[in-house]
Design an enzyme around this catalytic site. Sequence first.
Site, PDB file in Angstrom:
ATOM      1  NE  ARG A 258      -3.538  -2.476   0.151  1.00  0.00           N
ATOM      2  CZ  ARG A 258      -2.971  -3.673  -0.626  1.00  0.00           C
ATOM      3  NH1 ARG A 258      -1.863  -3.349  -1.425  1.00  0.00           N
ATOM      4  NH2 ARG A 258      -3.429  -4.901  -0.627  1.00  0.00           N
TER       5      ARG A 258
ATOM      6  CB  SER B 290      -9.429  -1.054   4.752  1.00  0.00           C
ATOM      7  OG  SER B 290      -9.991  -2.171   4.119  1.00  0.00           O
TER       8      SER B 290
ATOM      9  CD  GLU C 187      -5.675   0.810   2.387  1.00  0.00           C
ATOM     10  OE1 GLU C 187      -5.338  -0.075   3.281  1.00  0.00           O
ATOM     11  OE2 GLU C 187      -6.002   0.894   1.482  1.00  0.00           O
TER      12      GLU C 187
END
Length: 304
Positions: free
Chosen positions: A176, A226, A296
């Site tokens: 990520r 998320s 994130e």
Amino acid sequence: MADHQLYKKLIKIVSEKNVMVNKPLKSYTYTRLGGQADFFVTPETYLHVQEIVKLANEEEVPFTLLGNGSNLIIKDGGIRGIVMNLGKLAEINITGTTLVVQSGAKIIDASREALAHKLTGLEFACGIPGSVGGALFMNAGAYGGEVKDVLESTVVVDRHGELHTLAASQLDLEYRTSNILENAYIVLEATFVLKEGDPEDIKATMDDLTFKRESKQPLEYPSCGSVFKRPPGYFAGKLIQDSGLQGKQIGGAQVSLKHAGFIVNRHECSAHEYIELIQFVQQVVKEKYDVVLEREVKIIGEDE
Ligand SMILES: Cc1cc2nc3c(=O)[nH]c(=O)nc-3n(C[C@H](O)[C@H](O)[C@H](O)COP(=O)(O)OP(=O)(O)OC[C@H]3O[C@@H](n4cnc5c(N)ncnc54)[C@H](O)[C@@H]3O)c2cc1C
């Protein structure tokens, strides 16, 4: 620089139809949160992008790049200066097993095109609601696949407005993350190398992933997906659930009852409430489990 002068310079580059003033941004984000952009600009060519970057530099105007808005929260006060969106640069071209995709295309559409051409490798992306540029930025991935696995090269504009073609290895793609932010690259194009496959198998995998996603994720409410990265050795959703936070609500923001790793905009939520709930979750999980939940999702813009 006075706003009207900046406006004039912007329309000289991209024409009037591609510059909007005081543009509400809510509908450009998956959380449906956030204020207005001073100038919302939608370039139609790579040269436009280069010239806008150069203008922002010369005039020292803040510059923000907005992809498909599926991994960011825009604060209630909106974004000053120029917000650029590459949604009009969205071509997908396929030659043999190579897919060349402009960065404003949705990665879901790239994955569907791959299926249509009997190419395997992008199935993992069939439910990721980002643009191709945003997917490279985050090294987006799901169900065991990620951008890094299939990306060969990319065309970017650097902070000075210059074009470069880079090999995928030059982006430092990791879980990520990439070096796109630190280099202030604007991704314009991505070249993916896939493999020939059986369309029935490709479709079956995509259907299976879609089913998993739809049954586990609260897709009926606006959210940023998320909120947190997976902390080493743990699952963010499980930690949040075990902390008794599922269903916790601040204003219109709620820790999803369906998937604790998601925070949903239940009803007339403000960005302030959404961010407050993120911070509350981080604080409780740290106290209970001594685990730091790293976000994130990006938070950009100004408070009201
Ligand atoms: C319901 C839901 C499910 C999701 N599922 C997944 C998943 O399974 N896996 C996963 O990895 N992610 C998932 N996400 C998160 C998100 O879709 C990805 O991170 C996606 O890659 C973000 O792309 P975007 O275009 O929406 O970026 P944005 O949210 O618009 O922007 C994110 C960052 O990328 C930068 N950026 C955007 N375009 C460019 C560009 N052309 N050049 C340089 N930088 C750029 C922006 O400046 C910003 O800093 C999910 C999100 C939602 C809402």
